[in-house]
Design a protein around this motif. Structure first.
Motif, PDB file in Angstrom:
ATOM      1  N   ASN A 195     -10.827   0.514  -0.447  1.00 51.77           N
ATOM      2  CA  ASN A 195     -11.416  -0.789  -0.139  1.00 51.77           C
ATOM      3  C   ASN A 195     -12.812  -0.680   0.452  1.00 51.77           C
ATOM      4  O   ASN A 195     -13.687  -1.467   0.111  1.00 51.77           O
ATOM      5  CB  ASN A 195     -10.524  -1.556   0.838  1.00 51.77           C
ATOM      6  CG  ASN A 195      -9.171  -1.839   0.209  1.00 51.77           C
ATOM      7  OD1 ASN A 195      -9.024  -1.746  -1.007  1.00 51.77           O
ATOM      8  ND2 ASN A 195      -8.194  -2.149   1.039  1.00 51.77           N
ATOM      9  N   ASP A 228       0.826  -1.211   0.000  1.00 50.16           N
ATOM     10  CA  ASP A 228       0.000   0.000   0.000  1.00 50.16           C
ATOM     11  C   ASP A 228       0.859   1.258   0.000  1.00 50.16           C
ATOM     12  O   ASP A 228       0.503   2.271  -0.593  1.00 50.16           O
ATOM     13  CB  ASP A 228      -0.920   0.010   1.224  1.00 50.16           C
ATOM     14  CG  ASP A 228      -2.089  -0.941   1.020  1.00 50.16           C
ATOM     15  OD1 ASP A 228      -2.835  -1.145   1.972  1.00 50.16           O
ATOM     16  OD2 ASP A 228      -2.249  -1.456  -0.109  1.00 50.16           O
ATOM     17  N   ARG A 260      -6.209   3.624   1.634  1.00 55.14           N
ATOM     18  CA  ARG A 260      -6.598   2.213   1.549  1.00 55.14           C
ATOM     19  C   ARG A 260      -8.068   2.057   1.923  1.00 55.14           C
ATOM     20  O   ARG A 260      -8.826   1.351   1.270  1.00 55.14           O
ATOM     21  CB  ARG A 260      -5.707   1.385   2.508  1.00 55.14           C
ATOM     22  CG  ARG A 260      -5.771  -0.110   2.257  1.00 55.14           C
ATOM     23  CD  ARG A 260      -5.250  -0.899   3.439  1.00 55.14           C
ATOM     24  NE  ARG A 260      -5.954  -0.582   4.691  1.00 55.14           N
ATOM     25  CZ  ARG A 260      -7.200  -0.974   4.965  1.00 55.14           C
ATOM     26  NH1 ARG A 260      -7.878  -1.688   4.095  1.00 55.14           N
ATOM     27  NH2 ARG A 260      -7.780  -0.623   6.114  1.00 55.14           N
TER      28      ARG A 260
END
Lengths: 328, 563
Positions: free
Chosen positions: B35, B3, B31
């Protein structure tokens, strides 16, 4: 300061007539349609010319009248020093040109061949499979003496050299206006160059030099080549007049080159094309011709067969100019 | 890919804005956006920046609940249509220039300037548009800031699109504008360069004239004290108009920041307001006032409508005077004549007693330019503006032969000029060429035997030819009055009339076309250039006599063609 955009508040001015050889124009397949009601439309060539209006010349190579519901229209070809042809139309809504067109047609039909100069507006037609067919709608034209035509050859050679130079200057440059400007591309060619480079894949610009060299040689040397062109007994003309020969005049336009021996009957091909067209308005003329050419028939043969089916056999109709339907 | 690597670019951008934020936390945030919220890192950037700005206590704009209007969200100006309303777009603010404008009789503070789309990319990937701020958003539209505009609309005028930021529009600052204005526009530009466009400029120039003036408001509500003057540098000079007092003197070298170039008639002028900064500047190498006054004398070929304070030298070709009674019943005399210099010719009008002879050389100072029949002409008001030179500045020009050669492209891009010679190819013969009827009162062309001003008239016949000439890049209308038409056709007006009556007008036009279309011509005459394009009024037109062989040889040589 980068403030050029603040000053461009003028109405669309008249478009200048681009000096262009047939080869460069007929190779082009990128139209740029104006957005607004009065915005001009253009054909963008591989060398970045933005053609809305053009001045072109050549020997008359084909000329015919077609009768429409609202009057006649005319189609013709002028062949220039590149060997390519300039296709032109005189529409039925241009009656002011019809008297002159009739006079020229009579001369053409009597076997006379002559040099013409023409100012025309770019037009194009897109076939169902996305092919772009370019031509010109005539604005003004006249028969000219050789020196006038040669003068055009020289001017067009220079204009083509200028575009070739701009194209080679653009090769090492990013495709944006600042970069092209600093690479030396003239201002009037920048927009067309950006569009051309974004659209066309790599090509060999050398082929466009041929026309330039021919044009300049004709101005500098004897003019025998032009004499050959306008003599009705010239080889090319002969070929062109024989219907079934796949003759050279059309060969610069790749879509017209028959790929194989003709398959079946040209009328079947035409009727199938018209029958299978999904468009409610009918199938465009050039699409039918394209189908025939792809099936291996010459353009001339196909065009005659279309007329025959329409006017004599009455199996197809042309309810709107240039669009055909089956007559049930 | 970890990441850390995946979001490195976006994380760096966030770090630029929020220096104290922790890299690990920023990465985690991206992230999460990707996500959990399914928002890719680029789209999440602004949200993440805002989050960390808020966390660090930096000031930010609160966002009011979204309205129910259908909004159009775009990334690029090119995605906008001419009548799009309620547009949301992120832009970089380049300039912001406030000004007071009368809107429906009310004095309103508005502002205009430039914005660029694609603000997170480098400058060469951006498109620049004008904007107008009608909603006093000056606090949020500082130059060099990046903002999100919501509820703005597209305005189209004369084919040019711009953005209107309205009262109800919302401006959200995404990146504060700093004092660091982009270097491109921070640098002073030469007067020559500044004169090319309207807009915001910085200059380094010497004041070569300055005087107070008064503008009387048209509505009679009073007057405004202003200052007028002239700036000069080695590239040229430019008039200025200041709405605020100028605390400098003639001869001072000054640095001017944030002035506006605007056009008065056809002449650019610097506008100075309370936002403009003028400070004294020291540079011993800068041209002196004496040099600059000399360097800024004008030639006739460069005259434009609206110019003032012109220094020039002319040769007199002819001179007349006439008297008239003005509206107050006074008898007045106005003197005028044709004058020339090596760059062209124009008329000179004098409102003072002077009577030069043809061939005299006059040196003019403080002259101004006015339009008369579309051409820029010189005007002087006082005899002390004129001196008659004893020494000829150039070998006397023969007025009969004085045609200044100018390329068609240059002609189209310059101002109106007299006494020019140019060439082009005839690409159109206008169908209204031939015999026309003019109003006996005003010479205007009659339509169906009617004059626009004088009603039904028994017209006076006249002959004219109208063409379009073109060099492949630029074009101009070409108009031939009776005499040049007769000469060009080799036919008298009577013969033309006879021909048209026998065979019709179309036949005549067709014959002219057969004789002239696609031919190159050389024209002597004068040009009228305005925003509609260029028009040439010819005094004579001849077919170009240069042979094709010579032209071809020039092309071969110029382009290095190997035959």
């Amino acid at each position: 300061m980068g403030g050029a955009s603040m000053m461009n508040q003028t109405r669309a001015r008249r478009q200048s007539a681009i000096r262009i050889f047939a080869q460069e124009y007929s190779d082009a397949n990128l139209p740029l349609e104006g957005v607004g009601e009065y915005d001009p439309s253009f054909i963008i060539t591989k060398l970045g010319a933005k053609v809305n209006r053009a001045i072109f010349g050549g020997v008359i190579d084909r000329f015919e009248r077609r009768e429409g519901d609202n009057g006649p229209n005319y189609n013709g070809h002028l062949r220039d020093a590149t060997g390519g042809i300039h296709r032109f139309q005189i529409a039925q809504f241009q009656p002011e040109l019809h008297a002159d067109a009739e006079e020229l047609l009579a001369r053409f039909e009597s076997g006379d061949r002559y040099l013409m100069m023409m100012i025309g507006r770019a037009r194009w037609f897109e076939s169902d499979d996305g092919g772009i067919f370019t031509s010109f709608r005539a604005e003004e034209f006249c028969i000219v003496e050789r020196p006038v035509y040669v003068n055009w050859l020289v001017e067009t050679s220079e204009a083509t050299l200028r575009r070739l130079a701009a194209y080679s200057a653009s090769l090492g440059s990013d495709n944006n206006s600042e970069a092209l400007k600093s690479a030396g591309v003239p201002l009037d060619l920048i927009e067309g160059m950006i569009l051309a480079k974004g659209h066309y894949s790599d090509f060999d610009p050398e082929s466009y030099k041929v026309g330039v060299l021919q044009g300049l040689s004709m101005a500098l040397n004897s003019n025998s080549e032009i004499d050959n062109m306008i003599s009705p007994s010239g080889n090319d003309i002969e070929k062109d007049n024989s219907l079934n020969t796949f003759s050279s005049p059309e060969s610069e336009n790749k879509s017209d080159v028959p790929k194989s021996e003709p398959k079946g009957d040209v009328e079947d091909v035409i009727l199938n094309a018209v029958r299978n067209s999904s468009s409610p308005d009918g199938i465009p003329y050039d699409s039918i011709v394209l189908s025939c050419v792809e099936a291996g028939f010459s353009r001339e043969l196909s065009e005659d067969a279309i007329e025959d089916l329409r006017d004599i056999k009455c199996q197809i109709i042309e309810p709107r100019f240039g669009f055909f339907q089956i007559l049930d | 890919m970890s990441d850390d690597d995946k979001y490195a670019t976006q994380v760096a951008l966030v770090k630029e804005e929020c220096k104290d934020a922790d890299v690990g936390e920023i990465t985690e945030e991206f992230r999460r956006y990707e996500n959990e919220f399914l928002i890719p890192p680029n789209d999440a950037l602004r949200s993440v920046i805002r989050k960390f700005q808020a966390a660090s206590g930096q000031e930010m704009t609160t966002i009011s609940p979204t309205q129910t209007r259908i909004e159009k969200k775009v990334d690029r100006f090119s995605d906008l249509g001419s009548d799009d309303k309620n547009v949301t777009i992120e832009v970089a603010v380049v300039t912001y220039v406030p000004r007071v404008q009368m809107v429906r009789g009310e004095e309103k503070q508005i502002a205009f300037g430039w914005i660029e789309d694609n603000p997170w990319e480098s400058n060469d990937k951006r498109e620049r548009w004008d904007f107008k701020d009608w909603g006093a958003h000056s606090e949020n539209l500082a130059p060099n800031s990046v903002v999100r505009l919501e509820g703005v609309s597209v305005n189209e005028w004369n084919d040019k699109r711009s953005i209107n930021i309205n009262r109800g529009s919302r401006v959200t600052v995404l990146r504060e504008g700093g004092p660091a204005v982009p270097t491109l526009s921070d640098e002073p530009v030469t007067i020559e360069k500044a004169s090319e466009n309207e807009g915001y400029v910085n200059l380094l120039a010497r004041i070569i004239s300055l005087k107070p003036d008064i503008i009387v408001k048209k509505d009679g509500s009073g007057s405004l004290d202003i200052f007028r003057g002239t700036f000069a540098d080695s590239s040229g000079k430019i008039s200025f108009l200041s709405w605020v007092p100028i605390n400098h003197e003639v001869g001072d070298l000054v640095k001017v920041e944030g002035a506006m170039i605007r056009k008065f008639r056809e002449t650019p002028e610097v506008n100075i307001n309370d936002r403009t900064k003028i400070e004294k500047y020291h540079d011993n190498n800068f041209a002196s006032i004496e040099e600059l006054s000399k360097a800024t004398t004008s030639k006739i070929g460069d005259l434009r409508n609206g110019m003032k304070d012109i220094i020039t030298t002319v040769q007199v070709e002819s001179w007349q005077s006439r008297s008239f009674t003005n509206s107050e019943g006074e008898e007045k005399i106005v003197r005028s004549g044709d004058v020339m210099d090596p760059t062209g010719r124009c008329r000179l009008t004098a409102w003072c007693d002077m009577n030069p002879k043809p061939g005299d050389f006059l040196h003019l100072t403080g002259a101004r330019v006015q339009f008369w029949q579309g051409s820029p002409d010189l005007v002087v008001d006082n005899i002390d503006q004129i001196s008659n030179l004893t020494d000829a500045p150039w070998e006397a020009i023969d007025p009969e032969q004085h045609w200044v050669e100018i390329e068609l492209s240059d002609l189209v891009n310059s101002g109106s000029r007299r006494g020019i010679k140019t060439r082009g190819t005839i690409v159109a013969v206008r169908p209204d060429s031939g015999i026309i009827e003019r109003c006996p009162e005003c010479r205007r062309i009659l339509r169906d035997s009617n004059c626009l001003d004088h009603g039904a008239q028994h017209g006076v016949e006249d002959l004219r030819l109208k063409f379009v000439i073109d060099n492949g890049i630029h074009n101009a209308s070409l108009i031939l009055a009776k005499e040049p038409s007769e000469e060009f056709l080799g036919m008298s007006q009577e013969m033309v009339k006879e021909k048209i009556s026998q065979r019709g007008k179309e036949d005549f036009v067709s014959e002219v076309r057969g004789k002239s279309l696609a031919r190159k011509v050389v024209i002597n005459g004068r040009s009228l250039v305005d925003e509609q394009g260029a028009m040439i009024l010819a005094e004579d037109v001849n077919f170009d006599s240069v042979s094709n062989e010579d032209t071809a040889n020039i092309v071969v040589k110029e382009w290095g063609v190997l035959l």
